[in-house]
Design an enzyme around this catalytic site. Sequence first.
Site, PDB file in Angstrom:
ATOM      1  N   CYS A 169      27.118 -12.943 -19.138  1.00  0.00           N
ATOM      2  CA  CYS A 169      27.256 -12.052 -17.991  1.00  0.00           C
ATOM      3  C   CYS A 169      27.134 -10.585 -18.376  1.00  0.00           C
ATOM      4  O   CYS A 169      26.907  -9.741 -17.509  1.00  0.00           O
ATOM      5  CB  CYS A 169      28.589 -12.288 -17.281  1.00  0.00           C
ATOM      6  SG  CYS A 169      30.036 -12.018 -18.323  1.00  0.00           S
ATOM      7  N   ARG A 184      25.298  -9.574 -21.529  1.00  0.00           N
ATOM      8  CA  ARG A 184      24.299  -9.332 -22.569  1.00  0.00           C
ATOM      9  C   ARG A 184      23.126 -10.289 -22.411  1.00  0.00           C
ATOM     10  O   ARG A 184      23.287 -11.419 -21.943  1.00  0.00           O
ATOM     11  CB  ARG A 184      24.892  -9.444 -23.961  1.00  0.00           C
ATOM     12  CG  ARG A 184      25.152 -10.844 -24.462  1.00  0.00           C
ATOM     13  CD  ARG A 184      25.669 -10.850 -25.906  1.00  0.00           C
ATOM     14  NE  ARG A 184      26.939 -10.141 -25.986  1.00  0.00           N
ATOM     15  CZ  ARG A 184      27.092  -8.948 -26.576  1.00  0.00           C
ATOM     16  NH1 ARG A 184      26.069  -8.356 -27.151  1.00  0.00           N
ATOM     17  NH2 ARG A 184      28.266  -8.360 -26.607  1.00  0.00           N
ATOM     18  N   GLU A 209      37.677 -11.405 -27.298  1.00  0.00           N
ATOM     19  CA  GLU A 209      37.677 -12.598 -26.444  1.00  0.00           C
ATOM     20  C   GLU A 209      36.908 -13.717 -27.128  1.00  0.00           C
ATOM     21  O   GLU A 209      35.925 -13.497 -27.833  1.00  0.00           O
ATOM     22  CB  GLU A 209      37.106 -12.265 -25.057  1.00  0.00           C
ATOM     23  CG  GLU A 209      35.669 -11.770 -25.048  1.00  0.00           C
ATOM     24  CD  GLU A 209      34.661 -12.889 -24.871  1.00  0.00           C
ATOM     25  OE1 GLU A 209      35.074 -14.012 -24.550  1.00  0.00           O
ATOM     26  OE2 GLU A 209      33.466 -12.626 -25.078  1.00  0.00           O
ATOM     27  N   GLN A 240      35.572 -16.565 -25.626  1.00  0.00           N
ATOM     28  CA  GLN A 240      34.638 -17.358 -24.833  1.00  0.00           C
ATOM     29  C   GLN A 240      33.196 -17.218 -25.315  1.00  0.00           C
ATOM     30  O   GLN A 240      32.370 -18.109 -25.128  1.00  0.00           O
ATOM     31  CB  GLN A 240      34.734 -16.956 -23.362  1.00  0.00           C
ATOM     32  CG  GLN A 240      33.995 -17.917 -22.435  1.00  0.00           C
ATOM     33  CD  GLN A 240      34.169 -17.543 -20.986  1.00  0.00           C
ATOM     34  OE1 GLN A 240      34.664 -16.479 -20.668  1.00  0.00           O
ATOM     35  NE2 GLN A 240      33.744 -18.428 -20.102  1.00  0.00           N
TER      36      GLN A 240
END
Length: 451
Positions: free
Chosen positions: A50, A52, A114, A116
Amino acid sequence: MSLLVVGLSHRSAPVSILERASLPADTQAKLLQDSLAAEPAAEATVLATCNRIELYADVDKFHAGVAELSTLLAQHSGVGLDELTPYLYVHYEDRAVHHLFSVACGLDSMVVGEGQVLGQIKDALALGQELHTAGRLLNDLFQQALRVGKRAHSETGIDRAGQSLVTFGLEQLAQDTAVETWARGKRALVIGAGSMSSLAAATLARAGVAEIVVANRTLARAERLAEILAEPGGTGVTARAAEMVAVGDELRRADVVVSCTGATGLVLTGDAVETAAEGRDEPLYLLDLAMPRDIDAAVHRIPGARLVDIESLADASADAPMAADVDQVRSIVSDEVAAFGAAQRAAHITPTVVALRTMAADVVASEVARLEGRLPGLDDKQRAEITQTVRRVVDKLLHAPTVRVKQLASEPGGAGYADALRTLFDLDPETVASVSRADLNDADVKNRGRV
């Protein structure tokens, strides 16, 4: 190794450009296929999240590679090359490795640390393997990036700084209130049933919402996510599925909405949100994690609605404090980059060493055959002893140079030793190339399906 990455991210481009340049799954596949059809690229894969879009490739020419990959990104994203170019960044060889390892550790994320992004790197590798566009270099690189990211999270406290975008977004919605206090008793609508939406639903359930409605274009996926949320031993939240046509009705019942779909158009219009927000005692809270956006940006101006989207998350994350563990993670990345480069340089000379030893074995076989012709009276024991003696002499002569050349090749600038070895021993280039092709085929078989 001639690794090249061309890309753009939240650090180099405004959200408006990232939104327009986003690549759906089918477009990513076409981009990779076209990248291999382009002359400078031998293998390629794409990392698209979302915030890169990065195209990784093994190229034989730097300038031609940059030009070709930039053009392909522009063509497949739909953003003109002249408009896209100012926001593109380029990393080459060790700098490209350093960049991916930093991304894997969360150092380059909108929310530092992060985790994810590791799943997204895994997906990028899986796509390259599925399409057979990722060869030995990119398989090795992405596999190592996953290991480096896991190492950073296990050996440091980067997780203390590393929240997911979901958690960070909910904190922005709750403002100065603890998320658990803010969420308690609320009714939540989650639009989408992918990995980000599933994470959002689980986070909301743990935070204490009273009900979660999951809406998705494929109702079966929404039903499955709702079942997981409500199953015994799980979060215990009341959860149910809804079809996308019912989103308008569910919106009016909801207190908080999280949307993250792969839609190319708006999922929630400003008019729909304005209608749902009318007459409320508390704002209608909306979190848009999609790229391109799911929720009309006009919602920012609607009284009674509070929207947090990727753009506002980027602004908020710029002020987030850096964890003390970041320096430790940077040190890990630097060490791993050096180790990866040394391993790749050493691997580069291996086909030459193998070809040299193959040539030596052929010389031994030829000389033993010639000796047998001149001394036909040799018995089997004598012949075996002579053969073994000649082999030992050749092995001892080659041992020190081949070990030393591998050591030298693993150091920066050591790539020229393979060329020197080929020249000194007049090795057949086709023999070396055939060893390289065999290694590549072995790596493809070994890595296919592994992520």
